[in-house]
Each structure stands twice: as structure tokens, then as C-alpha cells.
Design an enzyme around this catalytic site. Structure first.
Site, PDB file in Angstrom:
ATOM      1  NE  ARG A   1      25.867  11.417 -11.029  1.00 14.53           N
ATOM      2  CZ  ARG A   1      26.741  10.436 -10.804  1.00 14.53           C
ATOM      3  NH1 ARG A   1      27.569  10.523  -9.793  1.00 14.53           N
ATOM      4  NH2 ARG A   1      26.813   9.397 -11.609  1.00 14.53           N
TER       5      ARG A   1
ATOM      6  NE  ARG B   1      30.122   8.102  -7.571  1.00 11.30           N
ATOM      7  CZ  ARG B   1      30.636   9.278  -7.836  1.00 11.30           C
ATOM      8  NH1 ARG B   1      31.138  10.031  -6.880  1.00 11.30           N
ATOM      9  NH2 ARG B   1      30.642   9.732  -9.068  1.00 11.30           N
TER      10      ARG B   1
ATOM     11  CE1 TYR C   1      31.755   4.059 -12.302  1.00 11.20           C
ATOM     12  CE2 TYR C   1      31.122   5.182 -10.291  1.00 11.20           C
ATOM     13  CZ  TYR C   1      30.855   4.249 -11.280  1.00 11.20           C
ATOM     14  OH  TYR C   1      29.689   3.545 -11.225  1.00 11.20           O
TER      15      TYR C   1
ATOM     16  CB  CYS D   1      43.104  -5.762   3.345  1.00 13.22           C
ATOM     17  SG  CYS D   1      42.798  -5.851   5.102  1.00 13.22           S
TER      18      CYS D   1
ATOM     19  CE1 TYR E   1      23.843   5.415  -9.126  1.00  9.36           C
ATOM     20  CE2 TYR E   1      24.398   7.738  -9.272  1.00  9.36           C
ATOM     21  CZ  TYR E   1      23.633   6.662  -9.665  1.00  9.36           C
ATOM     22  OH  TYR E   1      22.649   6.833 -10.596  1.00  9.36           O
TER      23      TYR E   1
HETATM   24  C1  LIG Z   1      21.671   5.405 -13.617  1.00  6.57           C
HETATM   25  C2  LIG Z   1      20.485   5.720 -14.408  1.00  6.57           C
HETATM   26  C3  LIG Z   1      19.772   6.906 -14.195  1.00  6.57           C
HETATM   27  C4  LIG Z   1      20.217   7.948 -13.227  1.00  6.57           C
HETATM   28  O1  LIG Z   1      21.432   8.508 -13.555  1.00  6.57           O
HETATM   29  P1  LIG Z   1      22.002   9.719 -12.668  1.00  6.57           P
HETATM   30  O2  LIG Z   1      23.326  10.016 -13.235  1.00  6.57           O
HETATM   31  O3  LIG Z   1      22.070   9.225 -11.270  1.00  6.57           O
HETATM   32  O4  LIG Z   1      21.024  10.843 -12.798  1.00  6.57           O
HETATM   33  C5  LIG Z   1      18.618   7.105 -14.914  1.00  6.57           C
HETATM   34  N1  LIG Z   1      18.186   6.194 -15.814  1.00  6.57           N
HETATM   35  C6  LIG Z   1      18.854   5.050 -16.042  1.00  6.57           C
HETATM   36  C7  LIG Z   1      18.330   4.099 -17.027  1.00  6.57           C
HETATM   37  C8  LIG Z   1      20.010   4.774 -15.363  1.00  6.57           C
HETATM   38  O5  LIG Z   1      20.671   3.647 -15.616  1.00  6.57           O
END
Ligand SMILES: *Cc1c(COP(=O)(O)O)cnc(C)c1O
Length: 433
Positions: free
Chosen positions: A294, A331, A335, A362, A392
Site C-alpha cells: 500500500r 474495499r 472493510y 446488483c 487493493y
Molecule cells: C499484504 C502483505 C504485505 C503488504 O501490506 P501493505 O499493507 O500493503 O503494506 C506485506 N507482506 C505480507 C506478507 C502481506 O501479506
């Protein structure tokens, strides 16, 4: 106006992203449309890389967690910036490999790698497997033996940290579906069993405590637990840990109330804790890895839609319907994620029309964001932009209701180019017989 990220601005009543007029881009490429600011991706990569370089010299690796947004061009960009990548499936491995990524810099995650996944990853030269459990270690050992190689792996452990974030993105607790727990003694058992395997090179450990982490000391706490375990394993079994991967998960700003994170300062703090713990345990500093997903791409993204129906239910609520929805951004449905939205062609107008911005699927739950203030003049043909959609969104997109996925258009230095084409209706029939 105060915007959540410096790549967003407004002029003459119109919204700009990466210095470009969002309404003109909508006209040129059509909607729904994913925009990605290439310079912002590079900026984010550099922020992590330089923070790590000042904290650890060259003894580090930043991996882009590509599940956040996986398409060929993103692998090229992060590779140019010196990052490695996390991959979690054959699809991500193929995409990275097709983009020309040096696969020795890829780390293969997932809590359930099939035998076919393991063989495919070795075929493509994935540098390191992050094994979730011993069954998986054994399967990797068997396949490596068959190929006559020694496969480098990390073991995924759960340090028992509760990040107090939303349950679905909270993965470092003892009872998590991911990894093996230190607390229960399973981590040590697996370590010993793994050390006995001849086709496995156990380089170290991995942990990932969650996503959207803003809390002060989450990474320090998990690093401390991991390094205490590493010290103990060194004393008891002579195990030398060469790599410690602290996972991903730093938060980003979706709305104005989200705090700013000073990544450089955060990483400097983590480095201090890591070095102090190593000294205390009397062990050499392992190579430290971090896996932001992210943090690299979220604020480099924006989604652009065209408004269709605007519905007022007197005494109840208002709806603004856009030409995308949970298919391109699930998202909120998943969430209840917060987002900042704008009517891109009415930036000068007062925002006094409280409405739910909803998609065209729908499902009553197909909401992009509830309770958004929009200009009261908003109507059919207007352009709505949702900020911070670089992570995401495309990677979670679906064809629900047989809706084609939007294209990804990259913005760079005042120019734009297509990185992922818009899916056509014919594309939807690709596999139908
Ligand atoms: C999802 C994930 C990340 C990245 O997480 P972010 O919140 O996108 O930074 C890094 N390592 C693992 C193992 C993950 O599952």
C-alpha cells in the site's frame, strides 16, 4: 483547499491529479478509469530505499508487496527503483517474470502453496520462498530435491502482536491463519526439522503483523520478539539467521483525519531497536527486509467515474450512482474503508448534498463511500474521482455482473500512457465454450 496527497490539486473548478486535468483524462480514455501517478510511485519507492540506506547501509532489501497492485509496468518501475518484490501466486510470478523482473529478487508468499505452485515458482527462478508451515517446507524440500537445487527459504512466524487494526487485516496474532507461532513452541520445532532437510537453505524468518499500521511501535515490538527468538535459537541450536523480514503494512492517508507518517523517522526508530536487540542477544545484524505494498502505490492511484442517476428519497437519503462500483473497488464492501471523493468538474462549488456514492452492481452493499458531501448540482455526465485507490483496487477487481475491468493509465511528467488496456466485452467471453 487542503488535499490528502500533494499530487492532488484543483484549478478553475477542475480537479488535477499528478498535474493533469482529470476531466480531460476521463474524456480521452473513458470511464471507469484507473489513473496511476508514476512519479509518485517512484517517490514512495525512494522514500523507503533512502530511509533503509541511511539506517542499515547496504544490508537491507525493500520488497514491493505486489498483491497491492500487480501488472507488468509496476514491476518494471519498482525494479528500476531497486526494489525486489513479494509474489503470492503463479499469476503474480508470471506477471513479474514477463515484465523482465530479476526473479532472484522475488519472495514467494501465501499460506497454502500447492505442489504445482512450488514447481512453477522454481521453474521461474523465484529467489526465496516464505514458507508458512512445516508441511510446506517439506513440499519445497521434495521439489528442490527433484530439481537438484537447494532452495532458499524464510519461515513465516507469528510474533503474537495484536495491532488493534481491523480484524481482517490483523495477521500477527498467535491464532492467525498465517505462519507458525513462537509462543507455542511450534516455531522452534519447525526450525529444527527444517535444519535437518538437505535441499533447504533456511536464511531466516519473516513476520507480518497487519496492514494500515499507524501505531507507534508495532514494528519495533515485532522486531524485538523475533530477535529474541533468533538469539535463543542461536544459543540453543547454533542457528545463524541471515535475513529478517519484518513484513509490510505502514498506513497511508485515505482521508484528512488519517495521520501523516514520517517513513524515514519510523524506519530510523525500527533500525535503532533492531540494532539494540542484536547487541543484547549477541548476534550479528541480519539483513533486514520490509515489504510495503500500500505504501508504494496507494496514493499514486485515483479512480475516475461518470455519474449516471442521482436519486433523492425525500426524508431519507440521496444516492449518486457511478459507472463502476465494487467490481473495480470492493474495499468499502469488504472493510468499510474510508475514501476521499470529489466531483472533478465542480471543484469550485459548495459541497452541501449529502449522498451515498454507489456502484452499478446488483448488490445493496455495492457502495464506494456513504455520506459524502457533493455539490447539489451534481448530475448525469459529471465526473467523480475517488482518491488513493492505487492499492487493493485493480488487484481485487472482478467481473461481477459481467462488467469489464477498467484500464490503468499511467501519468508521468505531464504525459499519459496505457499500462493495462480496458477489458472489452469480447474479453469476457475469452474462456466460454
Ligand atoms: C499484504 C502483505 C504485505 C503488504 O501490506 P501493505 O499493507 O500493503 O503494506 C506485506 N507482506 C505480507 C506478507 C502481506 O501479506
Amino acid at each position: 483547499m487542503n488535499f490528502i496527497c500533494p499530487n492532488i490539486s484543483a484549478a478553475e473548478g477542475r480537479l488535477f491529479f499528478a498535474g493533469q486535468d482529470v476531466c480531460s483524462l476521463a474524456k480521452e480514455y473513458g470511464t471507469p478509469l484507473y489513473l496511476m501517478d508514476e512519479n509518485r510511485i517512484r517517490h514512495n519507492c525512494r522514500e523507503y530505499m533512502s530511509a533503509f540506506r541511511s539506517a542499515f547501509g547496504e544490508n537491507f532489501r525493500v520488497l514491493y508487496a505486489s498483491k497491492a497492485n500487480s501488472f507488468k509496468q509496476i514491476y518494471r518501475i519498482v525494479a528500476e527503483e531497486g526494489l525486489g518484490v513479494d509474489v503470492v501466486s503463479c499469476g503474480e510470478i508470471l506477471t513479474a517474470h514477463s515484465a523482465g523482473m530479476d526473479m532472484s529478487l522475488s519472495y514467494f508468499h501465501s499460506n497454502n502453496k500447492t505442489d504445482a505452485d512450488i514447481a512453477y515458482a522454481m521453474e521461474k527462478g523465484v529467489g526465496c520462498f516464505v514458507a508458512d508451515n512445516f508441511e510446506e517446507v517439506r513440499a519445497i524440500d521434495v521439489e528442490a530435491g527433484r530439481r537438484g537445487i537447494r532452495q532458499k527459504i524464510l519461515l513465516r512466524l507469528t510474533p503474537g502482536i495484536d495491532t488493534h487494526t481491523y480484524e481482517a487485516v490483523n495477521t500477527g496474532k498467535v491464532d492467525s491463519k498465517f505462519g507458525s507461532a513462537i509462543e507455542t513452541g511450534q516455531a522452534e520445532e519447525i526450525l529444527l526439522a527444517t535444519m535437518a532437510l538437505s535441499n533447504i537453505d533456511l536464511a531466516g524468518f519473516h513476520c507480518h503483523v497487519g496492514s494500515m499500521v499507524f501505531a507507534e511501535d508495532v514494528f519495533e515490538r515485532s522486531a524485538a520478539v523475533m530477535l529474541r527468538f533468533i538469539g535463543e535459537m542461536h544459543r540453543r541450536h547454533g542457528f545463524v539467521c541471515r535475513e529478517l523480514d519484518l513484513g509490510g503494512g505502514y498506513g497511508v492517508r485515505y482521508v484528512e483525519t488519517d495521520p501523516y507518517l514520517d517513513i524515514a523517522a519510523k524506519i530510523a526508530d525500527v533500525a535503532e531497536t533492531v540494532k539494540a536487540c542484536c547487541e543484547e542477544e549477541g548476534i550479528d545484524l541480519p539483513k533486514i527486509l520490509l515489504e510495503p505494498g500500500r505504501g508504494i502505490v496507494a496514493d499514486a492511484g485515483m479512480t475516475v467515474y461518470t455519474v449516471g442517476t442521482v436519486k433523492t428519497i425525500p426524508g431519507y437519503k440521496n444516492y449518486v450512482s457511478i459507472d463502476g462500483g465494487m467490481t473495480d473497488n470492493p474495499r468499502y464492501a469488504l472493510y468499510e474503508s474510508a475514501y476521499t471523493l470529489f466531483c472533478a468538474n465542480r471543484m469550485d462549488e459548495e459541497r452541501d448534498f449529502l449522498s451515498d456514492v454507489v456502484g452499478r452492481c446488483c448488490e445493496s452493499g455495492d457502495i464506494i463511500q456513504p455520506k459524502v458531501y457533493m455539490p447539489s448540482t451534481i448530475g448525469r455526465g459529471d465526473i467523480v474521482a475517488v482518491c488513493t485507490t492505487g492499492a487493493y483496487n485493480y488487484s481485487m477487481a472482478s467481473n461481477y455482473n459481467r462488467l469489464p475491468r477498467p484500464p490503468i493509465v499511467m501519468l508521468r511528467d505531464g504525459e499519459s500512457y496505457v499500462a493495462v488496456k480496458r477489458e472489452s466485452l469480447e474479453d469476457l467471453l475469452r474462456n466460454d465454450l
